[in-house]
Every structure is written in structure tokens, then in C-alpha cells.
Design an enzyme around this catalytic site. Structure first.
Site, PDB file in Angstrom:
ATOM      1  N   GLU A 196      -1.770  12.085 -43.106  1.00  0.00           N
ATOM      2  CA  GLU A 196      -2.006  11.030 -44.275  1.00  0.00           C
ATOM      3  C   GLU A 196      -3.372  10.470 -44.128  1.00  0.00           C
ATOM      4  O   GLU A 196      -3.710   9.379 -44.155  1.00  0.00           O
ATOM      5  CB  GLU A 196      -0.795  10.097 -44.321  1.00  0.00           C
ATOM      6  N   GLU A 315       6.436  16.253 -44.918  1.00  0.00           N
ATOM      7  CA  GLU A 315       7.285  15.076 -44.770  1.00  0.00           C
ATOM      8  C   GLU A 315       7.787  14.631 -46.113  1.00  0.00           C
ATOM      9  O   GLU A 315       7.055  14.498 -47.028  1.00  0.00           O
ATOM     10  CB  GLU A 315       6.694  14.235 -44.123  1.00  0.00           C
TER      11      GLU A 315
END
Length: 529
Positions: A196, A315
Site C-alpha cells: 500500500e 488482498e
């Protein structure tokens, strides 16, 4: 110097409900699933289903709820019989070890200058915790667990930058872990760089140019460490939320240097776990359709570079910030989850990693008891029934029916997945094929279209798996298969998933707010040859 951390990615025969037998006030819609028989539109990896383990300690709380318990990579009870059996039931289950706190993970190299400590809560620190440490003894325990599962787990290792400033990656600590792993003979399927940090990032970001340069350095390190090994792990990145401009720049530069095997991205398409409209979104076909734009945009970028790099959902947990209790860990969650499995597969994604295997309010397993939540059984049925080849599939009848089909896994025919988002309408579904025109399949059509006898080997039957919520409660954490409660045995064994056997001539009956997997062995087609 920005530092990059590593993170381990590491038949009961039940009668079908008779056509015409409906609840009082229940509507009925007739429709046809149209399947293109000529060629598959995409293919997944053999192990499409993947799940994650995370670092979050029990002090991790969201919106006043602390849902992680002892599910952290650092303290999860790896000796649980239910946990072991839940993993082994997949025959092979990919695990990604890591998460947000990867920014703060150190590896116990013996020269840290201090003792190896767990994460400590600190409200002034990024993500609310100080740095934590993974000991090599715990890394050994994790790999022993993988081995005890008879190599049915393929762990992923990821590394993550923890800053937003420039400068090359300081890989010393990460390289130690990789060297240690190779020396011990641990089988790692892939190492992933990043969590991220793409686009605007979560807590920190790195620009695409620097990221691609660091990826090239990582490739060089992996090639050096694994040079004498018979097999080499994949290199994955960036493990962030999709930003089209950032991803396009990164992919172009990373593939030009042949550094990148797999491009990964994260999805929490339902929004925040605290949102009060999660169920409405899950049951809204227009809202579910919105996820397709991300899948299509990423594949468009990859198709333009024309290289072997593939796409994975690295994810996805539905709702971010640990999900929502009795939503993302209940029956209703299977509607968005299975829909995204089908949609991502149809749009060229090879693997889909669910956040999480255990932990938070979106785990496949209950954080306290380890017993499977409904999405676990949905994932297991997909794994056992849906093969790698994806078929073009459409439903003509109502937008509230979602339909996906793959060639069957390790058997003849196809497997059809049907999701009924309607609370008051039963769908009676028949099969059609699309070559140059629509044909509804009768026995005569079956013989002429596919050159097979409907009653030769299949005995004019199909196998159906009807999934419903206990007492019709969408928030129930108990799933029924063909009317029978799915629950582990007192010994911790995962229940057998046995189909109902249905006569071929009957339509597939999809009751309100239910899910059906239908294995159709008699339907052979060129796309599945």
C-alpha cells in the site's frame, strides 16, 4: 535512506426442491444462463484461492471494536487442529503473510542492538504501534506449520518500504531473512515488494520511478541468493490500491527491466467497516459491477506491455479497517466474495487473496474458536469445483442473478455458480449455449451440439450445492449446504461437502438470497478440451 521490510506472503443425496414448490408470496422468474462454448475467455492459476495472515496484535481496534485477538503472525496458535485441517482441506492453499504493520517489522538478525520485542501500542506512532520484531524461532515455527500441512501451503514473502522519502532501498535486514530461509531449505513461492505504497499510499508512498528502481535491486538480490537453487521464487509488487497513472508508469518501467513477475493490487470495494450500508451494497448488482473497472483497467495496462507479467488480487476483505462483525464474517459476505472471485477470474486475474484467513471481522475462520465462517466454505467449494478455464457467461432473466462458469476442476463438464441477490424471487434457470445463436439445451440439443449422450456416463444427472443462511438470517455465521448445517466435528475435522443429485431435465432452482454451485458433468464443450 528509505528502508524496505520483508513480509511473508507466503454425495448425502438430498432431493432438490421441486419446481413449483414455492413459499407463499414468493415470485418466480424464468431465465437462461448463456455460455459461450467455443473458447475460454481467461484462465486462473491452479491455486486461485489465496488467504492472508496479518501482524495486527490484539490491541488493534477499529471504531471501538477490537477484533484481532491472538491471530497475529507472531502469536497465532499454530497447533490448533481446526486451523491445520482447515488449511489441509484445500490440498494447496496459498498464504500471504503480512499487512499494514510490515512497515514496522524487523527481522532478528542477531545484530539489532536490542532485544526482539513484539509490537507495542503507541498512539503517536504511524498506524498506532512501535516497531515489532520477528524472531527466527517464530519463522521456523511458521515454516514447520507449512510443512506439517504436507506442503499444502505455499507461503509468500513480501518486503515493504516504510518511508515516503527518496533514496535507494537498504536491503540488509531483508537479505538476512532471505538468506536464512534459503539456508533452512524453506520453500517460498514468491517474495512481494510493497504494501500500500502506490498512488497516494496509506501512511506513506513511493513514486513509481523509485519503486521500479528498487524492484530491479531486489531482483538482483534474489538472483544472487537463489543462484544455486533448482527453483526460484516469483517477484511480486506493489501490493497497493490501484491508481491507473501510477500503476501504468510502474509496470512500464518494471517490465522493461524484466524485474516483475506478478503485479498485485488490493481491493476493499465495500468501503469502511463502520459503514451502515454494507449489506445494501453487497446485494446491489449495480454496485457490485463497479469492481470490474479496476480489473479491466489493470489488464489493459498489462496487455499493452505484452509481457508475461500476470495480475493478482493481493488482498481483499470487502470492508477496510478490519471489516464489520456479522457482515463480512457472516453469510451475506459470500455474495460479494464469490462475485469478486468470478469477476476477477473473468478479467484475467490469476490469484485472489482473501483478507484474512483468520483475524479481524473478515476472517475465513473465527478468530476465537477457529471454526469456519461461511466464506470459508464458499472458498473451499470454489477451489474444489471451479477449474482454471473461465467461460463467457451471461444470465438472461433478471439483474439480481449473478452467473459465472468455469470448466470443471479435475472432472468432465463445467461448474456453474449462481448468486441470487433477490429477497423474494426464486429463479428457475436453464442452460443455453452461444455459438452463432442462442440454443436452450434439451437432451436432443445436447447430443447434437456436443456429440455426447446425456445418459452415457453422467446418468442424466447434475450435482448441486445449495448454500443458504441458517434460519434465513443473512447475518448468521452458520451456513447450510443443501439444508444441512456445516460444522466441524468434535475432533476438529472439516465437514464433507456433499452435493444433491438432480435430474438433468429439471431447471436449476435458485431460491431467494441463496447461492448455488452446479457441477454439470454431461456438458462437454470445445472450450474445455
Amino acid at each position: 535512506m528509505s528502508k524496505l521490510r520483508l513480509l511473508a506472503l507466503l454425495l448425502v443425496l438430498l432431493p432438490a426442491r421441486q419446481a413449483g414448490s414455492f413459499a407463499v408470496g414468493e415470485d418466480v422468474v424464468h431465465g437462461t444462463v448463456v455460455i459461450n462454448t467455443t473458447a475460454s475467455i481467461a484462465s486462473t492459476d491452479e491455486q486461485f484461492i489465496c488467504a492472508t495472515l496479518d501482524w495486527w496484535p490484539q490491541e488493534k481496534c477499529d471504531y471501538g471494536t477490537c477484533s484481532w485477538g491472538r491471530a497475529s503472525i507472531l502469536n497465532l496458535n499454530l497447533s490448533s487442529h481446526i486451523l491445520l485441517n482447515a488449511v489441509k482441506a484445500f490440498s494447496t492453499l496459498r498464504l500471504r503473510l503480512g499487512g499494514t504493520l510490515q512497515d514496522k517489522v524487523l527481522y532478528d538478525t542477531g545484530d539489532l542492538g536490542h532485544s526482539c520485542k513484539p509490537f507495542v501500542q503507541n498512539s503517536s506512532a504511524m498506524f498506532g504501534f512501535n516497531e515489532g520484531c520477528l524472531t527466527m524461532s517464530r519463522w521456523d515455527q511458521l515454516n514447520e506449520f507449512f510443512q506439517h500441512a504436507r506442503h499444502r501451503l505455499s507461503p509468500y514473502l513480501r518486503k515493504k518500504p516504510d518511508g515516503s522519502q527518496g533514496g535507494p532501498w537498504n536491503y540488509t535486514n531483508a537479505a538476512f531473512l532471505i538468506n536464512y530461509t534459503v539456508t533452512k531449505g524453506y520453500n517460498i513461492y514468491g517474495w512481494e515488494m510493497g504494501n500500500e505504497l502506490s498512488g497516494s499510499g496509506i501512511g506513506a508512498r513511493i513514486n513509481a520511478d523509485t519503486y521500479a528502481a528498487d524492484l530491479f535491486s531486489f531482483r538482483t538480490i534474489l538472483d544472487k541468493i537463489y543462484h544455486a537453487q533448482p527453483t526460484k521464487p516469483l517477484l511480486l509488487a506493489p501490493g497497493g490500491f490501484f491508481d491507473e497513472h501510477w500503476y501504468a508508469e510502474f509496470i512500464n518501467k518494471a517490465t522493461a527491466s524484466s524485474s516483475l513477475d506478478v503485479v498485485t493490487h488490493h481491493m476493499y470495494s465495500l468501503g469502511a467497516g463502520v459503514d451502515e450500508h454494507l449489506v445494501e451494497r453487497i446485494l446491489d448488482p449495480s454496485y457490485l459491477d463497479g469492481a470490474a473497472s479496476t480489473f479491466k483497467a489493470l489488464m489493459s495496462i498489462l496487455n499493452k506491455v505484452n509481457r508475461s507479467t500476470t495480475a493478482w488480487v493481493g488482498e481483499a476483505g470487502g470492508a477496510y479497517n478490519s471489516g464489520h462483525n456479522l457482515v463480512t464474517n457472516s453469510f451475506v459476505s459470500s455474495f460479494w466474495y464469490l462475485d469478486q472471485l468470478g469477476m476477477s477470474a473473468a478479467n484475467g486475474h490469476k490469484v485472489y487473496c482473501r483478507q484474512s484467513l483468520i483475524g479481524g471481522n473478515y476472517g475465513l475462520l473465527n478468530t476465537t474458536t477457529f471454526e469456519p465462517n461461511p466464506d470459508y466454505y464458499s472458498a473451499l467449494l470454489w477451489h474444489r469445483l471451479m477449474g482454471q478455464k473461465v467461460l463467457s457467461t451471461n444470465f438472461n432473466g433478471t439483474k439480481k442473478i449473478r452467473a459465472y462458469a468455469n470448466c470443471a476442476r479435475e472432472s468432465k463438464g463445467i461448474t456453474l455458480l449462481l448468486l441470487n441477490l433477490d429477497s423474494n424471487t426464486t429463479a428457475l434457470v436453464r442452460l443455453g449455449t452461444k455459438t452463432t445463436k442462442l440454443e436452450v439445451l434439451t437432451k436432443a440439443r445436447l447430443r447434437s451440439n456436443f456429440g455426447t449422450q446425456a445418459n452415457s456416463e453422467a446418468g442424466e444427472i447434475r450435482e448441486e450445492y445449495h448454500l443458504t443462511a441458517k434460519n434465513g438470517n443473512l447475518h448468521s455465521q452458520v451456513m447450510l449446504l443443501n439444508g444441512q448445517v456445516l460444522e466441524v466435528s468434535p475432533q476438529g475435522d472439516i465437514p464433507a461437502l456433499k452435493p444433491s443429485v438432480v435430474d438433468y431435465s429439471q431447471p436449476i432452482q435458485v431460491t431467494p438470497l441463496s447461492i448455488v454451485f452446479a457441477h454439470i458433468p454431461y456438458l462437454t464443450m470445445p472450450a474445455c478440451q
